[in-house]
Scaffold this active site. Structure first.
Site, PDB file in Angstrom:
ATOM      1  N   TYR A 289       0.898  -1.282  -0.115  1.00  0.00           N
ATOM      2  CA  TYR A 289      -0.224  -0.125  -0.054  1.00  0.00           C
ATOM      3  C   TYR A 289       0.916   1.143   0.218  1.00  0.00           C
ATOM      4  CZ  TYR A 289      -4.467   2.725   0.691  1.00  0.00           C
ATOM      5  OH  TYR A 289      -5.434   3.489   0.557  1.00  0.00           O
ATOM      6  N   TYR A 339      -4.970   5.248  -8.139  1.00  0.00           N
ATOM      7  CA  TYR A 339      -5.178   5.297  -6.825  1.00  0.00           C
ATOM      8  C   TYR A 339      -6.817   4.571  -6.620  1.00  0.00           C
ATOM      9  CZ  TYR A 339      -5.693   5.797  -1.862  1.00  0.00           C
ATOM     10  OH  TYR A 339      -6.000   5.624  -0.048  1.00  0.00           O
TER      11      TYR A 339
END
Lengths: 389, 133
Positions: A289, A339
Site C-alpha cells: 500500500y 489510486y
C-alpha cells in the site's frame, strides 16, 4: 497468540479481474464505474451477472453500495453482501471477507469492487471537501492538520528522526515505481522520472514532496472470488487465496501503541504468514500500500523483508525494483498507476500470478503479498497472500 | 498561517475544551487504577472502568515529529505553517497535535511547553513552544 482459520487456506480463488480506465475525470457516476468494473471482471472470468450471489465493497460515503449495484445489474438475489465503511485500511479486508463467505458456503460467487471519482468528485487529499464527522478531527483540524498527506508526513518524519530514513530513500521508491508504470499501459503516469526530478518536485507538507504522494484518481476495479474448485473450471487460471488477515492500528488515543514508526502490520504479519504456511522469503512479488512513499518503507520492515529501521536502505539497494529480490508495486502502484484505494493492488497481484503482466511480469512469480493501508489515520489494516494454483 | 476550521466538540470532550478555555491542561485520571488518559472518553483502556476525575497537569511534553505544511488544503492555509506531534509528559502513551510557536523549526525530542491560543468557534487550542527559551 496463534490463530488459524480452519480449512481456509487455498479453498477460494480470484477467478477474474476487471477495470475501468483510470482518469482524472471519468465524467460518469460511481455507480456507472462500479457496474463497468464488475461486468469487466465477470467477463474476464467467463461469467455473467446471473452467476453472482454476493457483492462487496468499501467506501467512505463516496460511492455506490452493493444495494445499488446489485439491482442496477439485474442481480435480484444477493445471498451475501458487504458495505464496509473505510478507506484503504479495509480494502484487503473486503476481499478477505468475501473469501471467508465463499469458504463458509454463504455465497458461491462474490464480486468485490471499489469505484471512486477521487479526483473529480470526492478528493481523498481533502482539498475543498468537508471535514469527516469523527471525534478525532477536533484534536487535529483546528491546528491545520486533517489531510492524509499531512498526517502521513508526520509519521514519516518520526521514522526519519528515529532511524535516519532520508528523502533519497523515499525518492528511490517513487522512481522505481514510475519505471514499472512505464511498462503498464493502464498507468496514469508513464513518463520516467529521476531522483533529481523527485527532489525538485514541490513541497506538499515537509518532509513530503509532490512525488511522495499517490494520484487522486477516478476509476474502478473489481475481482471475482469463488471456490477454488469452481475457479478451475473457468476461463482464467485461478489464483488461490492462501491467507487473509486483519489488524488494528495507530491511534492518537492513549492506551494504544503510541509508536508512530511501527505499524499494525508488524502484529498482523505473523498471523498472515502463519495462515499461508510460509514466510517473507517465499514471497516473490509484493503490492504494498503506497498512498505515500513512506508507507512502502515502513511496511517492508513490518512485513519482515528487512530489519526494523532499514526500510530506506533496503529500497535504496534496489531490492524493490522489478529485477530486485522483491519486486514491489509492479504496476507502478498508487504513486504512478492510479489510486483505487487498494483493490488495484490485489488485481495486480492476480495478474502477476497468472503470468499475464506483460512487460512488467516477474518471471516465475508463485506467491504474492498484497497489503492495505497499514493502520495510520484509521486504526485498522488488512492483507492477503495469494498463490498460483 | 494555518487554515481556520470550526470543529464540533462532543459529549466526552466538551469538559476538556472548557478547561483549556480556563488555561488548564487537564488529563483524566482513572479512579480505579490511577492511569492518566487523553483525549477524553468514558472508559479506562487499562482497567475498563468508567469512574475517573479531571486532574490539572503541566502542559509539557517532547517533540515526536512535525510537518511544515505548504499545500493549501483549506481556506486560509496558503502560507507555510508548522504542526507538531507532541508526546505529553503526563500521558506518555498519547500523541497530541498542535501548532508550533517559535520562529525556528522544532528539533526531534526537544522539550516543549503548551501555549493556550484562541481558535475558531470559541475553542481555546493548545499550541507548543520550546521549553525554557
Amino acid at each position: 497468540m496463534a490463530k488459524r482459520l480452519l480449512d481456509f487456506r487455498d479453498r477460494t480463488a480470484v477467478a477474474g479481474v476487471g477495470y475501468t480506465p483510470f482518469t482524472k475525470d471519468s465524467g460518469v457516476s460511481t455507480l456507472t464505474l462500479a457496474c463497468r468494473a464488475v461486468l469487466s471482471a465477470l467477463d474476464d472470468a467467463g461469467l455473467g451477472p446471473g452467476d453472482v450471489d454476493g457483492l462487496a465493497t468499501h467506501r467512505v460515503g463516496d460511492s455506490a453500495p452493493p444495494t445499488l449495484v446489485g439491482p442496477a445489474l439485474g442481480i435480484r438475489d444477493l445471498s451475501w453482501h458487504l458495505d464496509q465503511f473505510g478507506g484503504g485500511s479495509v480494502s484487503h479486508a473486503v476481499v478477505g471477507q468475501a473469501a471467508l463467505a465463499v469458504a463458509a458456503g454463504v455465497a458461491e460467487t462474490v464480486v468485490c469492487y471499489r469505484a471512486i471519482n477521487a479526483r473529480s468528485e470526492f478528493r481523498m487529499g481533502g482539498t475543498g471537501r468537508a471535514l469527516p464527522a469523527s471525534p478525532e478531527v477536533q484534536y487535529q483540524a483546528p491546528y491545520g492538520l486533517f489531510a492524509p498527506p499531512q498526517q502521513y508526513a508526520m509519521y514519516a518524519r518520526a521514522h526519519m528522526l528515529k532511524y535516519g530514513t532520508t528523502a533519497e530513500h523515499f525518492g528511490r521508491q517513487a522512481v522505481t515505481q514510475r519505471a514499472n508504470a512505464v511498462k503498464n499501459p493502464r498507468a496514469l503516469m508513464r513518463a520516467p522520472i529521476t531522483l533529481d526530478d523527485y527532489l525538485a518536485s514541490r513541497w506538499i507538507a515537509e518532509p513530503f514532496r509532490l512525488l511522495d504522494c499517490c494520484l487522486e484518481t477516478d476509476g474502478a476495479c473489481a475481482l471475482v472470488v469463488t471456490t477454488a474448485e469452481r475457479a478451475r473450471d473457468l476461463r482464467r487460471p485461478p489464483v488461490l487465496v492462501s491467507a487473509a488477515a486483519w489488524g488494528g492500528g495507530e491511534s492518537h488515543l492513549s492506551g494504544g501503541p503510541a509508536d508512530p514508526t511501527t505499524t499494525a502490520a508488524a502484529a498482523l504479519a505473523p498471523r498472515l504468514y502463519g495462515q499461508a504456511g510460509l514466510g517473507p522469503r517465499e514471497v516473490d512479488v509484493a503490492q504494498i500500500y503506497d498512498c505515500f512513499t513512506y508507507s512502502v518503507i515502513v511496511q517492508l520492515e513490518d512485513y519482515g523483508f528487512c530489519p526494523k529501521g532499514e526500510g530506506g536502505p533496503y529500497v535504496a539497494s534496489g531490492a524493490t525494483a522489478l529485477d530486485g529480490e522483491l519486486p514491489v508495486n509492479t504496476h507502478g502502484g498508487f504513486l504512478s498507476e492510479g489510486y483505487v484505494h487498494g483493490m488495484n493492488h490485489v488485481a495486480e497481484a492476480v495478474s502477476q500470478l497468472r503470468g499475464d503482466a506483460g512487460d512488467r511480469q516477474v518471471p516465475g512469480a508463485e506467491v504474492a503479498l498484497s497489503t492495505a493501508q497499514p493502520g495510520y489515520v484509521l486504526p485498522a489494516t488488512s492483507a492477503l497472500i495469494l498463490r498460483k494454483d | 498561517m494555518r487554515p481556520v476550521f470550526q470543529v464540533t466538540t462532543d459529549r466526552d470532550s466538551a469538559p476538556w475544551w472548557e478547561r483549556t478555555g480556563r488555561g488548564e491542561f487537564a488529563v483524566q485520571r482513572c479512579d480505579a487504577c490511577g492511569r492518566a488518559r487523553l483525549p477524553a472518553r468514558a472508559f479506562c483502556p487499562a482497567c475498563r472502568t468508567e469512574r475517573w476525575h479531571w486532574e490539572a497537569a503541566e502542559p509539557e511534553g517532547t517533540v515526536e515529529s512535525w510537518i511544515v505544511n505548504h499545500q493549501a488544503f483549506g481556506a486560509g492555509g496558503g502560507e507555510p505553517y508548522v504542526v507538531v506531534m507532541v508526546r505529553p509528559a503526563a500521558v506518555p502513551d498519547c500523541l497530541l497535535h498542535g501548532g508550533w510557536r517559535a520562529a525556528r523549526e522544532p528539533v526531534g525530542g526537544e522539550r516543549v511547553r503548551g501555549v493556550f491560543t484562541p481558535g475558531a468557534g470559541g475553542l481555546t487550542l493548545v499550541d507548543w513552544e520550546p521549553a525554557g527559551e
